[in-house]
Design a protein around this motif. Structure first.
Motif, PDB file in Angstrom:
ATOM      1  N   UNK A   1       1.010  -1.162  -0.110  1.00  0.00           N
ATOM      2  CA  UNK A   1      -0.115   0.163  -0.010  1.00  0.00           C
ATOM      3  C   UNK A   1       1.117   1.266   0.122  1.00  0.00           C
ATOM      4  N   UNK A   2       0.510   2.319  -0.815  1.00  0.00           N
ATOM      5  CA  UNK A   2       1.286   3.574  -0.748  1.00  0.00           C
ATOM      6  C   UNK A   2       0.202   4.771  -0.349  1.00  0.00           C
ATOM      7  N   UNK A   3       0.950   5.217   0.662  1.00  0.00           N
ATOM      8  CA  UNK A   3       0.118   6.650   1.179  1.00  0.00           C
ATOM      9  C   UNK A   3       0.871   7.782   0.348  1.00  0.00           C
TER      10      UNK A   3
END
Length: 205
Positions: A158-160
């Motif tokens: 996951x990338x924020x």
């Protein structure tokens, strides 16, 4: 100011001063930067289209093999002809899907400004078509006896994103915005230069 804006032998509407030449040079550099950016984006899109084409072909081959196995397990004595015909129809349909996934159909692929939103993939053209498109964009020979296959896989972590910093960076670095700023600067200098033509001209010899 007049000579640096208008330049030698200038007339209203025909300006060739050094300041305007510098602005035009900056505009050309931004156009080049946009072209390089779009080329890199097209190469990346073509690469992931090819990756998707391989995964799509593998999935359709698996489905076709399952349909063949289902048809093989049909017992002519215990199964009606309708069920056998339906199983054969599914095998033929999945075989056609495999051929289309391999050979491809000419469609509009993923590229910059093609009407699709960022992050979407339109790789439905087929494996060989996607491979040929990647070769065309990167300048490789269209046919050298090999078949390109991507070695990287998409990241599953996951990338924020920090949208505030991305927004501020885009406002400073976005080529289109900088291009408009330079065009506004060019028009301002041209306005000043043309207004200078309204002033009296006095030559002393």
């Amino acid at each position: 100011q007049f000579n640096r804006l208008a330049g030698p032998g200038a007339r209203p509407g025909q300006l060739n001063g050094v300041l305007l030449a510098r602005v035009r040079s900056d505009l050309s550099l931004i156009d080049f930067e946009q072209s390089v950016r779009d080329l890199l984006a097209d190469v990346e899109n073509a690469y992931w289209d090819l990756y998707f084409a391989y995964r799509d072909l593998e999935a359709k081959i698996d489905v076709r093999d399952i349909a063949r196995e289902t048809l093989r397990l049909q017992d002519p004595n215990a199964t009606s002809r309708g069920n056998i015909a339906q199983a054969q129809e599914q095998v033929y349909r999945f075989e056609a899907d495999v051929i289309n996934a391999l050979k491809g159909r000419p469609i509009d692929a993923t590229r910059t400004e093609n009407g699709s939103r960022p992050g979407t993939v339109r790789g439905q053209g087929g494996l060989r078509l996607a491979e040929r498109r990647l070769r065309l964009i990167t300048g490789m020979p269209i046919n050298d006896g090999r078949l390109l296959k991507p070695s990287d896989t998409p990241a599953s972590a996951p990338v924020l994103y920090d949208w505030d910093s991305s927004f501020s960076e885009a406002m400073d670095q976005r080529a289109e915005l900088r291009l408009q700023k330079w065009r506004i600067k060019q028009r301002e200098l041209e306005l000043i230069a043309n207004q200078n033509f309204l002033k009296p001209n006095l030559d002393v010899i």
